[in-house]
Design an enzyme around this catalytic site. Structure first.
Site, PDB file in Angstrom:
ATOM      1  N   CYS A  46       0.858  -1.192   0.000  1.00 45.00           N
ATOM      2  CA  CYS A  46       0.000   0.000   0.000  1.00 45.00           C
ATOM      3  C   CYS A  46       0.893   1.240   0.000  1.00 45.00           C
ATOM      4  CB  CYS A  46      -0.954   0.012   1.174  1.00 45.00           C
ATOM      5  SG  CYS A  46      -1.827  -1.557   1.443  1.00 45.00           S
ATOM      6  N   PRO A 102       1.481   7.442  -1.760  1.00 47.16           N
ATOM      7  CA  PRO A 102       2.223   8.123  -2.837  1.00 47.16           C
ATOM      8  C   PRO A 102       3.733   7.993  -2.775  1.00 47.16           C
ATOM      9  CG  PRO A 102       1.577   9.716  -1.177  1.00 47.16           C
ATOM     10  CD  PRO A 102       0.980   8.398  -0.744  1.00 47.16           C
ATOM     11  N   ASP A 125       1.665   0.015   5.477  1.00 51.71           N
ATOM     12  CA  ASP A 125       0.958   1.258   5.817  1.00 51.71           C
ATOM     13  C   ASP A 125      -0.473   1.066   5.331  1.00 51.71           C
ATOM     14  OD1 ASP A 125       0.088   3.791   6.350  1.00 51.71           O
ATOM     15  OD2 ASP A 125       1.498   4.821   5.029  1.00 51.71           O
ATOM     16  N   CYS A 131      -2.464   5.802   9.753  1.00 54.59           N
ATOM     17  CA  CYS A 131      -2.606   7.209  10.136  1.00 54.59           C
ATOM     18  C   CYS A 131      -3.989   7.426  10.750  1.00 54.59           C
ATOM     19  CB  CYS A 131      -2.382   8.131   8.945  1.00 54.59           C
ATOM     20  SG  CYS A 131      -3.424   7.798   7.509  1.00 54.59           S
TER      21      CYS A 131
END
Length: 448
Positions: free
Chosen positions: A259, A262, A323, A376
């Protein structure tokens, strides 16, 4: 959008920026479109191409200020409107929000904020009949608005009730209020630099954080800042830069970044000398990752695939960085639309996906290899709980606690179990704009 709607912007400076801000607000609040989708890529608002850099920056600040203060603005306008905000004309609602935000929190003369909001509704067929109302309400806001805001003086208004209630239950009400207060401030620009962060902090008129991140208040197009064309740094929140460092020395080791887009963490791993395989299911996001690596003169094997289904290469990896997709509630200070787009029911759905990704990551890991899991999110269902469940079901895994020295001595960033847990109110600063972190969770596990 018809060309005639842009014609007026030539005659009235700043109107085009406010019109596009109104369109983007409508996209978030009524069409459930993210800011990122509307600001970049193939889905970006077509009018952005017509804006000068200064107007584009104004538009972004308008939108982010309104979304950051949406609850307070709603409360304020309900006090100033006898019959509430008009529901049959979204442009009237947007014009009121845009005008009030400028009057209360932006360096815009009151008369200009009122005039441009009135022009905004006049140019819309459905909203035009509310021009007089918008004029009267915003003039009253200029007279009474600051006092009304001071009456409430609580940033808890600017978060959905369900979200603040969750934070208060998990972190305690006092900490939840500190988090809400930190989110209310427009954040700094954080950069991960290849080398000499102190020198780059000086060049970019910022400061170096204890973790090595360079933090600056410079705004505008990052592509125009020193060091960008040469690939000397990339934009990355200071908290987001911590998980990739938890592997230790990874020179020549094989690391899979699942994942990955960016690509900030991919860049960290590659710059540290790892042989990186970056996996992401989105072709568009992977193209952006490749572009970022090219600018930074870094390389990684880039694979477009669903990480849950990806078979790996059969040899196993020395390290896996996962992530995982999450509700992203830890990023609201940088992405204020998240607060209003996410729903509590999504947490369970994403937690189920995180469980599947964790199980997959374990199968891709060599014996003795390290798995770093991070999200996050500030929700325990997406951090502490899936790791506890994984350790309970996989006897071949053990947690390796993170030490304070690995996070620049900032022991407040670590849980009792030795996992990373950053909060928006961490790293306070005398200038609130230079304080704070995104909310991140990370755990480090080793396969025996």
């Amino acid at each position: 959008m018809p060309p005639s709607r842009f014609a007026a912007s030539i005659e009235v400076p700043g109107l085009a920026a406010r019109r596009i801000a109104a369109d983007i607000l409508d996209g978030v609040l009524h069409k459930h479109r993210t800011l990122d989708d509307q600001l970049d890529g193939t889905g970006a608002h077509p009018g952005l191409k017509t804006l000068a850099d200064r107007d584009r920056a104004l538009m972004r600040r308008l939108v982010s200020t309104i979304l950051r203060r949406l609850g307070t603005l709603g409360h304020l306008l309900s006090r100033l409107l006898d019959r509430g905000i008009p529901t049959d004309a979204p442009r009237a609602q947007s014009a009121l929000l845009i005008g009030a935000a400028q009057i209360l929190w932006m360096d815009v003369p009151d008369h200009a904020a009122v005039d441009l909001s009135v022009r905004l509704v006049q140019s819309d067929r459905r909203a035009a009949k509310y021009a007089g109302l918008v004029n009267a309400v915003l003039r009253r806001c200029a007279r009474e608005g600051h006092a009304l805001v001071d009456e409430v003086r609580t940033q808890t208004l600017d978060l959905p009730h369900w979200l603040f209630a969750r934070w208060a239950a998990h972190y305690g009400e006092a900490t939840a209020r500190e988090m809400a207060l930190a989110i209310a401030n427009e954040p700094s620009l954080d950069l991960t630099v290849k080398s000499d962060p102190a020198q780059w902090a000086s060049r970019l008129h910022g400061e170096m954080l204890p973790t090595g991140t360079v933090r600056t208040l410079l705004h505008g197009s990052v592509t125009m800042l020193p060091g960008f064309p040469e690939g000397q740094w990339w934009v990355q929140d200071a908290a987001a830069a911590l998980p990739a460092r938890l592997f230790g020395d990874i020179k020549d080791k094989r690391i899979a970044d699942l994942c990955a887009a960016p690509g900030g963490k991919t860049a960290q791993l590659a710059y540290a000398g790892a042989q990186v395989t970056a996996v992401d299911r989105s072709p568009a996001r992977m193209a952006r990752l490749r572009d970022n690596l090219a600018r930074l003169s870094l390389s990684a094997e880039c694979i477009v695939a669903d990480a849950v289904e990806w078979p790996g290469d059969g040899d196993g990896f020395d390290g896996i960085l996962l992530d995982a997709p999450c509700t992203s509630t830890g990023t609201i200070r940088r992405h204020p639309d998240v607060a209003w787009l996410r729903q509590e029911a999504e947490i369970a759905t994403l937690a189920a996906l995180q469980k599947r990704l964790l199980q997959k990551a374990v199968t891709l890991l060599k014996s003795g290899g390290t798995l770093v899991y991070c999200t996050c999110s500030l929700e325990p269902e997406e951090g502490e709980q899936p790791i506890a469940a994984l350790l309970g079901s996989e006897s071949g895994l053990r947690r390796v606690p993170i030490t304070p020295s690995e996070v620049a001595g900032l022991s407040e960033l670590l849980t009792a179990d030795g996992d990373l847990r950053t909060l928006p109110c961490h790293l306070p600063h005398a200038d609130a704009r230079l304080g704070g972190l995104d909310g991140f969770y990370a755990a480090r596990l080793v396969k025996s």
